[in-house]
Design a protein around this motif. Structure first.
Motif, PDB file in Angstrom:
ATOM      1  N   ALA A 115       0.820  -1.219   0.000  1.00 47.26           N
ATOM      2  CA  ALA A 115       0.000   0.000   0.000  1.00 47.26           C
ATOM      3  C   ALA A 115       0.848   1.261   0.000  1.00 47.26           C
ATOM      4  O   ALA A 115       0.387   2.327  -0.418  1.00 47.26           O
ATOM      5  N   HIS A 116       2.104   1.152   0.468  1.00 47.70           N
ATOM      6  CA  HIS A 116       2.988   2.325   0.502  1.00 47.70           C
ATOM      7  C   HIS A 116       4.008   2.304  -0.634  1.00 47.70           C
ATOM      8  O   HIS A 116       4.781   3.260  -0.787  1.00 47.70           O
ATOM      9  N   ALA A 117       4.004   1.225  -1.415  1.00 47.25           N
ATOM     10  CA  ALA A 117       5.049   1.043  -2.427  1.00 47.25           C
ATOM     11  C   ALA A 117       5.045   2.136  -3.484  1.00 47.25           C
ATOM     12  O   ALA A 117       6.098   2.507  -4.008  1.00 47.25           O
ATOM     13  N   LEU A 118       3.889   2.671  -3.809  1.00 42.35           N
ATOM     14  CA  LEU A 118       3.774   3.697  -4.840  1.00 42.35           C
ATOM     15  C   LEU A 118       3.740   5.114  -4.269  1.00 42.35           C
ATOM     16  O   LEU A 118       3.665   6.083  -5.018  1.00 42.35           O
ATOM     17  N   ASP A 119       3.765   5.211  -2.934  1.00 48.69           N
ATOM     18  CA  ASP A 119       3.649   6.515  -2.270  1.00 48.69           C
ATOM     19  C   ASP A 119       2.411   7.269  -2.745  1.00 48.69           C
ATOM     20  O   ASP A 119       2.440   8.476  -2.986  1.00 48.69           O
TER      21      ASP A 119
ATOM     22  N   VAL B 137       1.054  13.870 -13.650  1.00 45.87           N
ATOM     23  CA  VAL B 137       2.043  13.133 -12.861  1.00 45.87           C
ATOM     24  C   VAL B 137       1.293  11.956 -12.247  1.00 45.87           C
ATOM     25  O   VAL B 137       0.722  12.058 -11.158  1.00 45.87           O
ATOM     26  N   GLY B 138       1.273  10.856 -12.980  1.00 43.65           N
ATOM     27  CA  GLY B 138       0.522   9.681 -12.547  1.00 43.65           C
ATOM     28  C   GLY B 138       1.381   8.438 -12.550  1.00 43.65           C
ATOM     29  O   GLY B 138       2.599   8.485 -12.681  1.00 43.65           O
ATOM     30  N   LEU B 139       0.716   7.299 -12.438  1.00 48.90           N
ATOM     31  CA  LEU B 139       1.438   6.026 -12.390  1.00 48.90           C
ATOM     32  C   LEU B 139       2.253   5.794 -13.654  1.00 48.90           C
ATOM     33  O   LEU B 139       3.360   5.253 -13.599  1.00 48.90           O
ATOM     34  N   ALA B 140       1.720   6.218 -14.795  1.00 45.28           N
ATOM     35  CA  ALA B 140       2.432   5.999 -16.055  1.00 45.28           C
ATOM     36  C   ALA B 140       3.735   6.784 -16.111  1.00 45.28           C
ATOM     37  O   ALA B 140       4.697   6.362 -16.762  1.00 45.28           O
TER      38      ALA B 140
ATOM     39  N   TYR C  59      -1.446  12.436  -6.702  1.00 47.31           N
ATOM     40  CA  TYR C  59      -0.241  12.045  -7.440  1.00 47.31           C
ATOM     41  C   TYR C  59       0.531  10.991  -6.643  1.00 47.31           C
ATOM     42  O   TYR C  59       0.647  11.106  -5.417  1.00 47.31           O
ATOM     43  N   PRO C  60       1.107   9.988  -7.308  1.00 45.90           N
ATOM     44  CA  PRO C  60       1.880   8.951  -6.605  1.00 45.90           C
ATOM     45  C   PRO C  60       3.302   9.419  -6.315  1.00 45.90           C
ATOM     46  O   PRO C  60       4.293   8.806  -6.726  1.00 45.90           O
TER      47      PRO C  60
END
Length: 452
Positions: free
Chosen positions: A86-90, A338-341, A268-269
């Motif tokens: 759950a914290h891996a992507l901040d 500013v997203g996962l991609a 934003y991640p």
């Protein structure tokens, strides 16, 4: 008057709190958002490392689901993996100078599944954990990040111990030992931001909070004043020793920080320290149709503590880029999102993104935001073009997704569906059950809804 540790234990062992509609909405949002980002982070390398570590330990217990799937583990091991993911992507929510839900939700879901507890009981336990964290961190005048402590990792352990002790219905004497044990299990360094160890902080806090309760129930003791002692939890963590170790003047049950401070849901991640600048860059780029190739320089002003967290000035990987203000600005200008991609190694290394990063100049201001002290009172971004035009965001005081600028209707669901799209789960069914969490008589149904 009883000491602070004893007061916390009495609060934990006391009656379950009545939850107002506002508090229910906040806590429900914490569960929804955390489950979404947990599933999004399931495939991250750090999740795989921790998952392998747990599998190698070969615990005979199979109390809870790992990542809401078919794999099962002990509750503490499931919490370890799930909180790390759950914290891996901040990308998880923010509050209390850290990330409350990323430790509380995985721990409570795992424990709730083991106990076949109802959703309302989990939400009430969440509130107790949140309130304990809020009480403790509010007692220091200085910012723990500046000394090198990651609040999620240190205050989160005690919060999880409080929440799990409440869920299990521990008497005050055992809860007091659990709180004291948790204080000695607290750890997590800012120096490890931008590495796999940072998300592991959340996993460790969730697991160690459960460990503390398990040990207390097994008969382990701790100092009755472990929190307030002059060589105890609060004093040891304090950056400058200016910490209030006195008993509470009012019972914790009368304080409702969940209602007044709430949670900020990330758009934003990225490290939260970047978010106001990202908001400013995106607003300027869209309003003025800025051509990234014609940008001469970008000047960003942020707080001292923010600057200490954003330590990666020349990132080459998505993980490093999460803690880089230069990257945040460059991505916002290059593709206006500013997203996962964008948090992929290939994007970070793109020539145009790297070129834009080199145009970012950072200055710091030593002011403090009253409701989020890890931030400055305001951030600011100024973009100068090659033709001499200058675009200024002005002071940016609030972050989108927070209490003052909440997500627009549908944005939370959109984020959840985006996070779960590649996970193989039935996102719509799972989202629906989470939105009715307080009505579930057994939270194990959440795992059933997401079987994959």
């Amino acid at each position: 008057m009883a000491g602070l540790t004893a007061q916390i234990a009495e609060f934990v062992a006391g009656p379950a709190p009545a939850l107002s509609p506002e508090v229910l909405r906040t806590v429900r949002t914490g569960f929804v958002d955390t489950v979404g980002v947990m599933l999004a982070g399931a495939g991250e390398p750090v999740t795989g490392v921790v998952r392998g570590f747990v599998q190698a330990a070969r615990s005979p217990l199979h109390d809870a689901s790992v990542l809401l799937g078919a794999e099962r583990a002990s509750a503490r091991d499931a919490a370890l993996v799930n909180a790390t993911a759950a914290h891996a992507l901040d990308y998880d929510d923010v509050g209390l100078m850290g990330h409350p839900s990323v430790v509380l939700v995985p721990a409570l879901l795992a424990e709730g599944e083991r106990l076949h507890a109802g959703g309302l009981a989990l939400m009430q336990a969440y509130v107790k954990g949140y309130e304990v964290w809020g009480e403790l961190i509010a007692r220091d005048q200085d910012r723990h990040h500046g000394k090198g402590w990651h609040p999620t990792a240190v205050f989160g352990v005690v919060a999880v111990a409080a929440a799990v002790a409440a869920l299990r219905g521990l008497p005050a004497a055992q809860a007091q030992h659990a709180i004291g044990i948790a204080g000695s299990l607290a750890s997590g360094l800012i120096a490890n931001f931008g590495t796999m160890t940072k998300p592991f902080h959340a996993g460790q806090a969730a697991a160690h909070g459960i460990d503390a309760v398990n040990l207390a129930q097994a008969g382990m003791t701790a100092a009755p004043d472990a929190i307030e002692h002059h060589a105890g939890f609060l004093a040891a963590l304090s950056p400058a020793g200016r910490v209030d170790r006195s008993p509470c003047e009012r019972p914790l049950r009368e304080l409702s920080r969940v209602a007044t401070l709430g949670l900020t849901v990330k758009k934003y991640p990225m490290c939260f320290a970047t978010h106001r600048v990202i908001d400013g860059v995106l607003d300027l780029a869209r309003e003025h149709a800025l051509d990234p190739q014609r940008v001469r320089e970008v000047r960003a002003a942020i707080g001292v503590t923010q600057d200490s967290m954003l330590r990666n000035h020349d990132p080459r990987t998505g993980l490093e880029a999460k803690f880089s203000l230069e990257f945040a600005v460059a991505a916002g200008l290059a593709v206006r999102k500013v997203g996962l991609a964008e948090l992929q190694d290939a994007f970070v290394r793109r020539a145009d993104v790297q070129a834009l990063m080199r145009k970012v100049r950072i200055t710091t201001v030593d002011t403090v935001c009253p409701h989020e002290p890890t931030l400055s009172l305001s951030d600011r971004v100024v973009v100068e073009m090659d033709d001499g035009r200058v675009f200024d965001s002005g002071d940016i005081e609030e972050t989108r997704g927070g209490l003052a600028r909440p997500l627009l209707p549908g944005e939370l669901e959109s984020k959840f569906m985006d996070c779960t799209a590649a996970s193989g789960v039935d996102g719509a069914t799972l989202y629906g059950r989470l939105q009715r969490l307080e009505t579930l008589d057994d939270v194990a149904r959440l795992a059933a809804a997401s079987a994959h």
